[in-house]
Design a protein around this motif. Structure first.
Motif, mmCIF file in Angstrom:
data_model
loop_
_atom_site.group_PDB
_atom_site.id
_atom_site.type_symbol
_atom_site.label_atom_id
_atom_site.label_comp_id
_atom_site.label_asym_id
_atom_site.label_seq_id
_atom_site.Cartn_x
_atom_site.Cartn_y
_atom_site.Cartn_z
ATOM 1 N N THR A 157 -7.422 10.275 -0.141
ATOM 2 C CA THR A 157 -8.102 9.141 0.819
ATOM 3 C C THR A 157 -8.884 10.162 1.883
ATOM 4 O OG1 THR A 157 -8.517 7.115 1.838
ATOM 5 C CG2 THR A 157 -6.335 8.509 1.789
ATOM 6 N N PRO A 158 -10.166 10.012 2.168
ATOM 7 C CA PRO A 158 -10.644 10.171 3.632
ATOM 8 C C PRO A 158 -10.373 9.105 4.684
ATOM 9 C CG PRO A 158 -12.284 9.323 2.282
ATOM 10 C CD PRO A 158 -11.296 8.898 1.408
ATOM 11 N N ALA A 159 -9.890 7.954 4.210
ATOM 12 C CA ALA A 159 -9.792 6.931 5.450
ATOM 13 C C ALA A 159 -8.749 5.597 4.721
ATOM 14 C CB ALA A 159 -10.903 6.205 5.805
ATOM 15 N N PRO A 160 -7.480 5.799 4.794
ATOM 16 C CA PRO A 160 -6.671 4.728 4.176
ATOM 17 C C PRO A 160 -7.104 3.427 4.353
ATOM 18 C CG PRO A 160 -5.255 6.380 5.347
ATOM 19 C CD PRO A 160 -6.706 6.778 5.782
ATOM 20 N N ARG A 161 -6.648 2.368 3.442
ATOM 21 C CA ARG A 161 -6.354 1.268 3.578
ATOM 22 C C ARG A 161 -5.735 0.496 4.754
ATOM 23 N NH1 ARG A 161 -5.529 -1.783 -1.479
ATOM 24 N NH2 ARG A 161 -4.026 -0.293 -1.658
ATOM 25 N N VAL A 162 -5.951 -0.407 5.366
ATOM 26 C CA VAL A 162 -5.162 -1.050 6.390
ATOM 27 C C VAL A 162 -3.670 -1.361 6.017
ATOM 28 C CG1 VAL A 162 -4.697 -2.875 7.927
ATOM 29 C CG2 VAL A 162 -7.039 -1.754 7.970
ATOM 30 N N SER A 163 -3.581 -1.712 4.714
ATOM 31 C CA SER A 163 -2.379 -2.083 4.006
ATOM 32 C C SER A 163 -1.696 -0.774 3.782
ATOM 33 C CB SER A 163 -2.630 -2.797 2.831
ATOM 34 O OG SER A 163 -3.309 -2.318 1.630
ATOM 35 N N THR A 164 -2.223 0.239 3.519
ATOM 36 C CA THR A 164 -1.620 1.625 3.208
ATOM 37 C C THR A 164 -0.931 2.079 4.196
ATOM 38 O OG1 THR A 164 -3.163 2.141 1.464
ATOM 39 C CG2 THR A 164 -2.079 3.982 2.215
ATOM 40 N N VAL A 165 -1.851 2.005 5.542
ATOM 41 C CA VAL A 165 -1.240 2.354 6.874
ATOM 42 C C VAL A 165 0.034 1.698 7.310
ATOM 43 C CG1 VAL A 165 -1.639 2.685 9.418
ATOM 44 C CG2 VAL A 165 -3.431 3.398 7.409
ATOM 45 N N ILE A 166 -0.135 0.422 7.165
ATOM 46 C CA ILE A 166 1.006 -0.313 7.417
ATOM 47 C C ILE A 166 2.478 0.045 6.554
ATOM 48 C CG2 ILE A 166 1.789 -2.846 7.180
ATOM 49 C CD1 ILE A 166 -0.837 -3.776 7.990
ATOM 50 N N ARG A 219 -2.565 -11.049 14.549
ATOM 51 C CA ARG A 219 -2.839 -12.253 15.366
ATOM 52 C C ARG A 219 -3.638 -13.474 14.715
ATOM 53 N NH1 ARG A 219 -6.883 -14.046 18.818
ATOM 54 N NH2 ARG A 219 -8.346 -12.425 18.279
ATOM 55 N N LEU A 220 -4.553 -12.990 14.016
ATOM 56 C CA LEU A 220 -5.584 -14.304 13.289
ATOM 57 C C LEU A 220 -5.063 -14.538 11.771
ATOM 58 C CD1 LEU A 220 -9.142 -12.767 14.019
ATOM 59 C CD2 LEU A 220 -7.472 -14.438 15.265
ATOM 60 N N ARG A 221 -3.915 -14.020 11.305
ATOM 61 C CA ARG A 221 -3.290 -14.147 10.087
ATOM 62 C C ARG A 221 -4.228 -14.048 8.999
ATOM 63 N NH1 ARG A 221 1.357 -13.841 8.744
ATOM 64 N NH2 ARG A 221 1.147 -15.409 7.166
ATOM 65 N N LEU A 222 -4.668 -12.722 8.894
ATOM 66 C CA LEU A 222 -5.474 -12.468 7.887
ATOM 67 C C LEU A 222 -4.643 -11.091 7.021
ATOM 68 C CD1 LEU A 222 -8.629 -11.772 9.844
ATOM 69 C CD2 LEU A 222 -8.275 -13.443 8.378
ATOM 70 N N PRO A 223 -5.306 -10.969 5.659
ATOM 71 C CA PRO A 223 -4.522 -10.199 4.929
ATOM 72 C C PRO A 223 -4.596 -8.736 5.551
ATOM 73 C CG PRO A 223 -6.185 -11.648 3.570
ATOM 74 C CD PRO A 223 -6.408 -11.884 4.976
ATOM 75 N N PRO A 224 -3.432 -7.992 5.371
ATOM 76 C CA PRO A 224 -2.247 -8.219 4.485
ATOM 77 C C PRO A 224 -1.344 -9.280 5.019
ATOM 78 C CG PRO A 224 -2.187 -6.174 5.363
ATOM 79 C CD PRO A 224 -3.358 -6.571 6.081
ATOM 80 N N PHE A 225 -1.644 -9.813 6.166
ATOM 81 C CA PHE A 225 -0.241 -10.676 6.985
ATOM 82 C C PHE A 225 -0.359 -12.140 6.230
ATOM 83 C CE2 PHE A 225 -1.338 -7.059 9.643
ATOM 84 C CZ PHE A 225 0.125 -6.607 9.991
ATOM 85 N N ALA A 226 -1.344 -12.296 5.258
ATOM 86 C CA ALA A 226 -1.440 -13.771 4.808
ATOM 87 C C ALA A 226 -1.656 -13.597 3.353
ATOM 88 C CB ALA A 226 -2.623 -14.385 5.437
#
Length: 592
Positions: free
Chosen positions: A261-270, A503-510
């Motif tokens: 990947t040149p820029a991982p997804r947010v879920s991958t970084v978490i 903070r806003l309860r958005l994916p991947p936290f929801a």
């Protein structure tokens, strides 16, 4: 008495996975066998999915008509994969097998699928590592993929790519190194698909490059898997059903896989917390919020282009959209010209003011010279298209050849194209600066994943052109997004994005699903109210604005937000959303 659960080779609604048939005593069937069964007053080919001794009660059971081929046409691992594709895509097995099996006649199956299973090992051990390559240069990624393929040895391996164009690129690269690579995607001919299918079924050492369809080949065990450009949104099939995400399928299979990947997804970084590579490339920000900025050519960009033309370098300009403009609007009352067939806004192409093309039903529409609402004859053209940008740049540099396409075969001094042009950059000779005419269009979408996709696009663009400058024109250069990008501060951007979503309860936290329906809005609203009354403790529902589709009726979308993942797993979605509803349990964004 033995009964067989058979999946007919045709598209089925998501609430019907298979049909049960009685197996006559003179026929020998096994899971994966290709059979003929009676289906609605006709004979259909089908695949035996499982065998059972229990007779379904309540109706007469018809017998299997015939069994074809001496060996099963599908392996156990392949059936498991297809079943997970159907489950994660909220669709039927018939839909999945419609693409997984070659579309051939029975006689062709008998000629091509002639595998000797005695020579095939019972299991094949795939890769066990989860190697991860975060790259800044696409060429280095191709070299890493080549090294990974060498390490697989005689293990069947699959390189999964987001688009057909990427499959052709990687297969061409691997073929130059002496490997025999098969390309598998929806556009290959049925006979080619059948030959690849036969080779995999026979257990030959194999390297396949393709989309999700390559993962449904008849491997006898887990293959080695590499997921190229794992951040790319096209890894999820959204143009048709099933809406399956290959990343979700791999995680459901619990199959270790390598990824680039040149820029991982947010879920991958978490989940993985990868370390970004060193910054590379020349990045520049230019403000459009100044006199002359509305001409889409700032003084800084003009100076860079003049210098590049003097050095005989080619310039690439990236515009927000194809065509000339997105719509025409009455200057007096605001009336927007629409398509008489599907009632969508029509887009202008080829710079004409007399006719336009509907982007959805592809009809040519004659434009009104007089507004049908207020009889005014003055119209404003809205939405910047690449043809309009090419005309502006041609007037600014009349001696240069400006072409509205990025292609190595087109001898243009200045090439103007849409965001998909990044695929062609490495093939351009003497490439100089790349100019994004208005970077704000990357961020002007009402979706929580907009900034993530913009960040990933810019990373792919830089990876395709790591040496030359990337210049972004924007009306807000002080925006935190652009400042993070300008200084290659990946860690700070991901940290801010993760904190904001949490903070806003958005994916991947929801846990959020999207249910789609093309019925009337009143019926969709009634369904929403019924779900709110029935599941007040676990479910929140909200209507999303309808997305345009190539049809007369809009597709209405219902956003479902669950309190916990366990409640989402227990939610009876097949009962609550019967056809024609379509449920997407893994949306990447609200605009999917």
């Amino acid at each position: 008495m033995t009964y067989a659960n058979v999946v007919p080779l045709r598209r089925l609604p998501p609430d019907r996975q298979w049909f049960t048939y009685r197996v006559p005593s003179n026929l020998k069937v096994a899971p994966g066998s290709l059979v003929t069964v009676p289906f609605r007053r006709q004979a259909l080919l089908g695949v035996v999915w499982s065998l059972t001794d229990l007779s379904p009660a309540g109706y007469a059971i018809q017998p299997v008509s015939a069994v074809h081929l001496k060996q099963p046409v599908m392996t156990a691992w392949q059936r498991q994969t297809c079943q997970l594709v159907a489950a994660t895509g909220a669709t039927s097995l018939g839909d999945v097998l419609f693409g997984a099996l070659p579309k051939l006649s029975l006689s062709t199956y008998q000629r091509l699928v002639n595998t000797d299973h005695a020579a095939v090992p019972a299991t094949v051990t795939g890769a066990t590592s989860r190697s991860f390559f975060w790259y800044r240069d696409r060429r280095s990624a191709l070299e890493w993929i080549s090294t990974w393929a060498d390490r697989q040895g005689r293990i069947p391996a699959v390189v999964i790519v987001p688009t057909v164009q990427d499959a052709e690129e990687i297969s061409g690269w691997l073929n130059t190194t002496g490997r025999r690579v098969a390309v598998v995607h929806a556009a290959i001919p049925p006979t080619t698909h059948a030959e690849v299918y036969r080779r995999v079924l026979s257990g030959q050492p194999f390297l396949a490059v393709g989309t999700l369809r390559a993962l449904t080949l008849p491997f006898h065990g887990p293959p080695g898997v590499l997921l190229d450009q794992e951040e790319h949104h096209a890894h999820k099939q959204t143009a048709q059903h099933p809406r399956s995400d290959v990343r979700i399928v791999l995680e459901s299979l619990r199959l270790p896989y390598a990824s680039t990947t040149p820029a991982p997804r947010v879920s991958t970084v978490i989940r993985r917390r990868p370390v970004p590579p060193p910054p590379a490339g020349d990045r520049q920000l230019v403000s459009l919020d100044r006199p002359g900025g509305v001409n889409w050519i700032t003084d800084e960009v003009a100076a860079v282009v003049d210098q590049a033309l003097d050095r005989k370098h080619r310039i690439v300009c990236i515009a927000p959209r194809r065509g000339y403009a997105s719509t025409t609007r009455c200057r007096s009352c605001g009336y927007v010209q629409t398509c008489p067939t599907c009632q969508r806004r029509v887009a202008l192409f080829r710079g004409t003011v007399d006719e336009a093309i509907c982007r959805y039903c592809r009809q040519t529409v004659s434009l009104h010279l007089t507004c049908p609402r207020c009889r005014n004859q003055e119209w404003s053209v809205q939405g910047l298209g690449l043809e309009q940008v090419a005309a502006v740049w041609q007037r600014r540099w009349p001696s240069a050849l400006v072409a509205p396409v990025v292609n190595a075969l087109v001898p243009a001094d200045i090439a103007v194209d849409s965001y998909l042009a990044y695929h062609q950059l490495r093939g351009l000779p003497q490439l100089g600066p790349v100019v994004i005419i208005c970077g704000d269009s990357l961020l002007n979408l009402p979706d929580y994943a907009t900034s993530e996709r913009a960040w990933q696009f810019l990373a792919r663009l830089q990876a395709e052109h790591p040496a030359g400058p990337i210049i972004v024109q924007t009306f807000n250069p002080d925006h935190v997004f652009w400042q993070r990008w300008l200084h290659s501060d990946d860690q700070a951007w991901y940290k801010d994005e993760i904190a904001e979503r949490k903070r806003l309860r958005l994916p991947p936290f929801a846990i959020q699903w999207i249910a789609r329906n093309r019925e009337s809005l009143d019926e969709v609203e009634q369904t929403r109210q019924r779900l709110t009354r029935s599941y007040p403790a676990i479910l929140e529902t909200r209507l999303l604005p309808p997305l345009s589709r190539p049809a007369r009726r809009a597709t209405h979308r219902l956003l479902l937000s669950f309190a916990t993942a366990a409640q989402a797993r227990r939610f009876p979605w097949r009962r609550e959303f019967p056809p024609p509803w379509q449920v997407d349990q893994y949306p990447q964004s609200w605009l999917d």
